[in-house]
Each structure stands twice: as structure tokens, then as C-alpha cells.
Design a protein around this motif. Structure first.
Motif, PDB file in Angstrom:
ATOM      1  N   MET A  93       0.453   6.516  15.617  1.00 12.32           N
ATOM      2  CA  MET A  93      -0.052   7.663  14.850  1.00 12.32           C
ATOM      3  C   MET A  93      -1.551   7.834  15.086  1.00 12.32           C
ATOM      4  N   GLY A 105      -5.393   8.855  13.962  1.00 12.32           N
ATOM      5  CA  GLY A 105      -6.164   8.642  12.750  1.00 12.32           C
ATOM      6  C   GLY A 105      -7.335   9.588  12.692  1.00 12.32           C
ATOM      7  N   ASN A 149      -6.358  -0.732   7.664  1.00 10.85           N
ATOM      8  CA  ASN A 149      -5.736   0.584   7.725  1.00 10.85           C
ATOM      9  C   ASN A 149      -4.281   0.540   7.279  1.00 10.85           C
ATOM     10  N   GLY A 150      -3.820   1.640   6.652  1.00 11.35           N
ATOM     11  CA  GLY A 150      -2.408   1.832   6.390  1.00 11.35           C
ATOM     12  C   GLY A 150      -2.027   1.729   4.935  1.00 11.35           C
ATOM     13  N   SER A 179      -1.878  12.380  10.100  1.00 10.44           N
ATOM     14  CA  SER A 179      -1.844  10.914  10.081  1.00 10.44           C
ATOM     15  C   SER A 179      -0.736  10.360   9.192  1.00 10.44           C
ATOM     16  N   TYR A 228       4.167   7.008   5.174  1.00  7.58           N
ATOM     17  CA  TYR A 228       3.122   6.112   5.683  1.00  7.58           C
ATOM     18  C   TYR A 228       1.928   6.928   6.147  1.00  7.58           C
ATOM     19  N   ASP A 229       0.743   6.520   5.719  1.00  6.60           N
ATOM     20  CA  ASP A 229      -0.491   7.180   6.143  1.00  6.60           C
ATOM     21  C   ASP A 229      -1.399   6.174   6.822  1.00  6.60           C
ATOM     22  N   SER A 230      -1.718   6.434   8.089  1.00  6.97           N
ATOM     23  CA  SER A 230      -2.554   5.512   8.842  1.00  6.97           C
ATOM     24  C   SER A 230      -4.030   5.656   8.511  1.00  6.97           C
ATOM     25  N   GLY A 233      -5.812   3.159   3.345  1.00  8.99           N
ATOM     26  CA  GLY A 233      -5.883   1.725   3.600  1.00  8.99           C
ATOM     27  C   GLY A 233      -6.218   0.952   2.348  1.00  8.99           C
ATOM     28  N   ASN A 243       3.076  -4.917   8.686  1.00 10.05           N
ATOM     29  CA  ASN A 243       1.996  -4.051   9.185  1.00 10.05           C
ATOM     30  C   ASN A 243       0.734  -4.139   8.341  1.00 10.05           C
ATOM     31  N   ALA A 296       0.029  -3.108   5.503  1.00 11.49           N
ATOM     32  CA  ALA A 296      -0.306  -1.897   4.742  1.00 11.49           C
ATOM     33  C   ALA A 296      -0.362  -2.203   3.255  1.00 11.49           C
TER      34      ALA A 296
END
Length: 473
Positions: free
Chosen positions: A1, A3, A171-172, A201, A224-226, A229, A323, A325
């Protein structure tokens, strides 16, 4: 993805257009601390009700910070900022960068309130949701609110890099569904964010992908948003305060603002001194109390609680959240969790609308954690703490003026890690003479909580029963 990339000359600088500094071509220009770098082992802290943040995991792992004196005597400045959280420190830093003489007064210590105790999740948007904002403002104003919240994420990263703030940024963020209704809502949000706002994103994760990333079968999908965070919120707040002080801001701790006399020249009175200023910024949220009673009617303090496990080790930690997140679910009484820099699981999931800390909250929060991760039954909880969050009736942020030169920021409603920082930048812009973005937020309508001082909290508890029952459907 993809950013967001930050143009440092635009985001957090003197430009009036942060959104012009956002680009959808990756984050390769920014470098952040690895969120799984090992910290020094922490000392186990006692159970905390609503006392100082030093009893929390964040307090135990905070970087050494200056102890600023209490104000004694008179001090003169251009702007007095009341409140040493993210919002207040951001106001002070942005004004100091512009050359203003700034005094910041904090009743306790920097980061003592919600800014130093929260779940550490930096999210896009506002707590009410963008659809709600569209119902409160016209399309252009709603778009302006959205753009500011996205700039808030970029601003965090710019501040971290510019001032070398070691706060374990990672991030995430995943907003996870527990039932088909949640999945439909997430897909509708995705369509709105992509097609109406061009937000690229964010993406939808089906159950199979969620289960491959989170070691639980509890969730059925995720957004999910990259670009969102998580971070260590107390270290971030302390870093903002240090940066503001480095730019010339005078910081006074253990200095409660008791009252102020409005006028062209404002006097803010404290127990042992006075601040004389041309502008006043009230950033104490739920802790302002009698300093601004008209503001207290628009917010209600809600207690929320977090536990932190013992260190799990990198392999076990990554086994829980592959990940790395931050995660929050879609229930009204939600669970939220993430990994810390030293491989602990930080888990929050209980609220009290009585604003009192029940003695059983560590046990209850641990039980919620085990419903998500039963494999942690053999794991010790080493820290537990609580704090107050200010919420508005509509869960939208509440910004505005009490007088032409008296500004306020409040009502972040649990969504303040990113929004409070950019709100401070908006307020600084308004003082400097460019108030368009600040005034868009000031146009969001707000109402007093019903019931007055006696009945407002019992009325809210009854209203929340509806949402709690809805969680169960």
C-alpha cells in the motif's frame, strides 16, 4: 500500500496549507524508530486509579525529561497556553517557531493527563466518523475537516523527524469487525474514503488475511490504514514540550491556572503568580474545570483503562500481531491493543462513565484481553492504569473562542493523538492571523450534556446501555 510523504517546508512550518504537503508516493523520505527495539527493563508499578501517569507503563519507560519549576511572580508574554498535553505543547511549539513569546502552564506535569496515558493509536479522521461530520457541516467544510485530520498524521511524523523525538513510531492500524454488520459498515467506509475523499492508504482485509496477521479467530474483517500508526504517547508529548522549550517557550509545571481576566491584555492568575498575555489558549480539556465552566458543560469525562503484559519476546509478540499494527474493534465499548517497543501487549478495553476507577478493572481488562488472546493465560500483567478522556455529545471535536483573543481546544473524544497536534497548529495559525481552518472546526455545532451537574452522568449511563446492548447483537 502507498503511504504519505511529508514536505517538511509545508507540514508543521509556517505555510498555511498542510494538505499541499501530502503526497501519495510512499514514506521513503522519513525514517522512524523501529517499534520493536528493546528498551531497558521496567520496574513494576503499583495499581493506578486516576493518579499520575508515572504509575503507568509509559511513566516507567519515559525518557529522562526536564522538571520545570512552578511559576512564582509575574511573567509577560504574547501567548499563555494552559495545559501540557499534546494540544498545548503543539500550540506552544508552533507559536514559538513563529517567533512568539510563549508561556505554558501545567497544573501537574507535562503529559500527566490523557496525552501521557492513552492507547497510543494515531488515527485518521475524528471520533464521530466522517459521515457524521458530513451531517454537521456543508460538503466543503466537511472536506476541510478531513484534510486537516490527514495532515495531523503527517505532522506527527514531521515532528518526530525534525525534533528527533524517540517515541517508537510504528506504521499501521487495523479497525476490526466482529460481525457481519461491522463488515458492511467497514466496506461502506472504504467506499466513501476512496471515492469521495481519494484516500488511498486504506484497504479492506477479509477474514483470512486478518487471521493470518492476528493470532485470534475473533475478528471477521478489518479496515487497514498504512498511514495511521502507534507510538509511546508520553515520550511524544515530552518531546514536543522539549522542542517548544528549545524554541524559547517558558514552561511551568505544578502551576494551575485559577482564573483569568479577559480583555485586550489578559491576566491569568495562578497560586503564586500571574501571566500577562495578549492571547490565551485553553488546552486542558476535562481538567480545566472551574477555569472555564461554559466549556465544561460541553464535555464529559470518561475513565478508560489499560493493562500491559510482561515482555513477550520478539517471536511471541510478532506471533500475536504479525504486522505490528495497532488494533481497535468496532464495538461501542471497544477493545484496543498494540505491541510496545519492548514486546509487551498493551490492551485497553473498559470504560467507566462514572469517571471512577473500579478496583476490579485490572482483572476485568485482563479477562477481555484473554477473550481475544487466550494463549496469554500464562502471562503476567505488570502494569495497569487509567485516565480520563473528554467526550462531546456528538463525539466531534470542540474548538472555538470564548473571546476574540481567548481560544480553546477540547472534545477529542478518544481520537486525540493525531488530531490534538494538528489542532494546536490550527490554533497557532489563528493567533497569527490565518483562522480559516480553525474556524471550520469552530462551526461544528455542540450542545450541553443534559441533566446539569447532578443528572448528566446518570443520564449518559442509561444512554450507553443502548449501545452496549447493540454491541451484543
Amino acid at each position: 500500500m502507498k503511504g504519505m510523504r511529508t514536505d517538511h517546508a509545508l507540514v508543521g512550518g509556517n505555510s498555511d496549507d498542510w494538505t499541499a504537503g501530502l503526497h501519495d508516493d510512499g514514506e521513503s523520505l522519513l525514517s522512524y524508530p523501529n517499534a520493536l527495539n528493546t528498551l531497558q527493563p521496567s520496574t513494576v508499578a503499583p495499581i493506578m486509579s486516576l493518579e499520575g501517569a508515572a504509575n503507568s507503563y509509559y511513566g516507567a519507560t519515559a525518557h529522562p525529561a526536564a522538571r520545570w519549576p512552578a511559576l512564582a511572580g509575574r511573567v509577560d508574554c504574547d501567548v499563555c497556553v494552559v495545559g501540557g498535553g499534546i494540544a498545548g505543547c503543539s500550540v506552544a511549539l508552533h507559536l514559538a517557531e513563529r517567533g512568539y513569546r510563549v508561556v505554558l502552564v501545567e497544573a501537574q506535569r507535562i503529559g500527566w493527563g490523557a496525552s501521557g496515558r492513552n492507547g497510543g493509536q494515531a488515527l485518521f479522521g475524528v471520533a464521530a466518523g466522517q459521515a457524521a461530520i458530513e451531517g454537521l457541516l456543508d460538503a466543503d467544510a466537511a472536506r476541510a475537516v478531513w484534510d486537516v485530520t490527514i495532515a495531523g498524521l503527517a505532522l506527527i511524523k514531521e515532528r518526530i523527524v525534525k525534533y528527533s523525538i524517540a517515541c517508537d513510531w510504528a506504521n499501521g492500524q487495523m479497525q476490526v469487525a466482529l460481525k457481519p454488520r461491522h463488515e458492511r459498515e467497514l466496506r461502506a467506509d472504504l467506499a466513501m474514503l476512496r471515492h469521495r475523499y481519494g484516500y488511498e492508504s486504506v484497504r479492506y482485509m477479509p477474514r483470512e488475511e486478518v487471521c493470518s496477521l492476528l493470532a485470534t479467530t475473533r475478528y471477521t474483517g478489518a479496515l487497514y490504514d498504512s498511514a495511521s500508526g502507534h507510538l509511546h504517547p508520553l515520550n511524544y508529548t515530552l518531546g514536543l514540550a522539549a522542542a517548544a522549550a528549545g524554541r524559547g517557550t517558558e514552561v511551568f509545571e505544578s502551576t494551575r491556572a485559577l482564573n483569568f481576566a479577559p480583555g485586550q491584555h489578559i491576566e491569568v492568575r495562578t497560586p503564586n503568580g500571574q501571566v500577562h498575555c495578549r492571547h490565551l489558549a485553553l488546552c486542558g480539556n476535562t481538567y480545566l474545570g472551574a477555569l472555564a465552566p461554559v466549556l465544561a458543560k460541553k464535555i464529559l469525562s470518561v475513565a478508560t483503562y489499560i493493562v500491559a503484559t510482561e515482555p513477550l519476546g520478539a517471536d511471541r509478540a510478532r506471533g500475536l500481531i504479525a504486522n505490528n499494527a495497532a488494533v481497535s474493534d468496532m464495538n461501542w465499548v471497544l477493545d484496543y491493543f498494540r505491541l510496545s517497543a519492548d514486546t509487551r501487549l498493551l490492551f485497553g478495553g473498559r470504560v467507566s462513565y462514572s469517571a471512577r476507577a473500579p478496583s476490579a478493572f485490572p482483572t476485568a481488562t485482563r479477562a477481555r484481553m484473554l477473550r481475544v488472546f487466550p494463549q496469554l493465560a500464562d502471562t503476567r500483567v505488570e502494569f495497569n492504569w487509567g485516565g480520563l478522556v473528554d467526550i462531546t455529545m456528538n463525539r466531534a471535536p470542540h474548538f472555538g473562542r470564548l473571546a476574540p483573543n481567548v481560544y480553546f481546544l477540547q472534545g477529542f473524544s478518544g481520537h486525540g493523538v493525531a488530531l490534538a497536534g494538528i489542532a494546536g497548529a490550527l490554533l497557532a495559525q489563528a493567533i497569527a492571523g490565518t483562522a480559516e481552518r480553525f474556524d471550520v472546526f469552530a462551526r461544528i455545532p455542540h450542545h450541553d450534556f443534559p441533566g446539569g451537574n447532578v443528572l448528566r452522568r446518570p443520564a449518559l449511563v442509561l444512554a450507553m446501555l443502548y449501545y452496549r446492548l447493540r454491541d451484543l447483537i
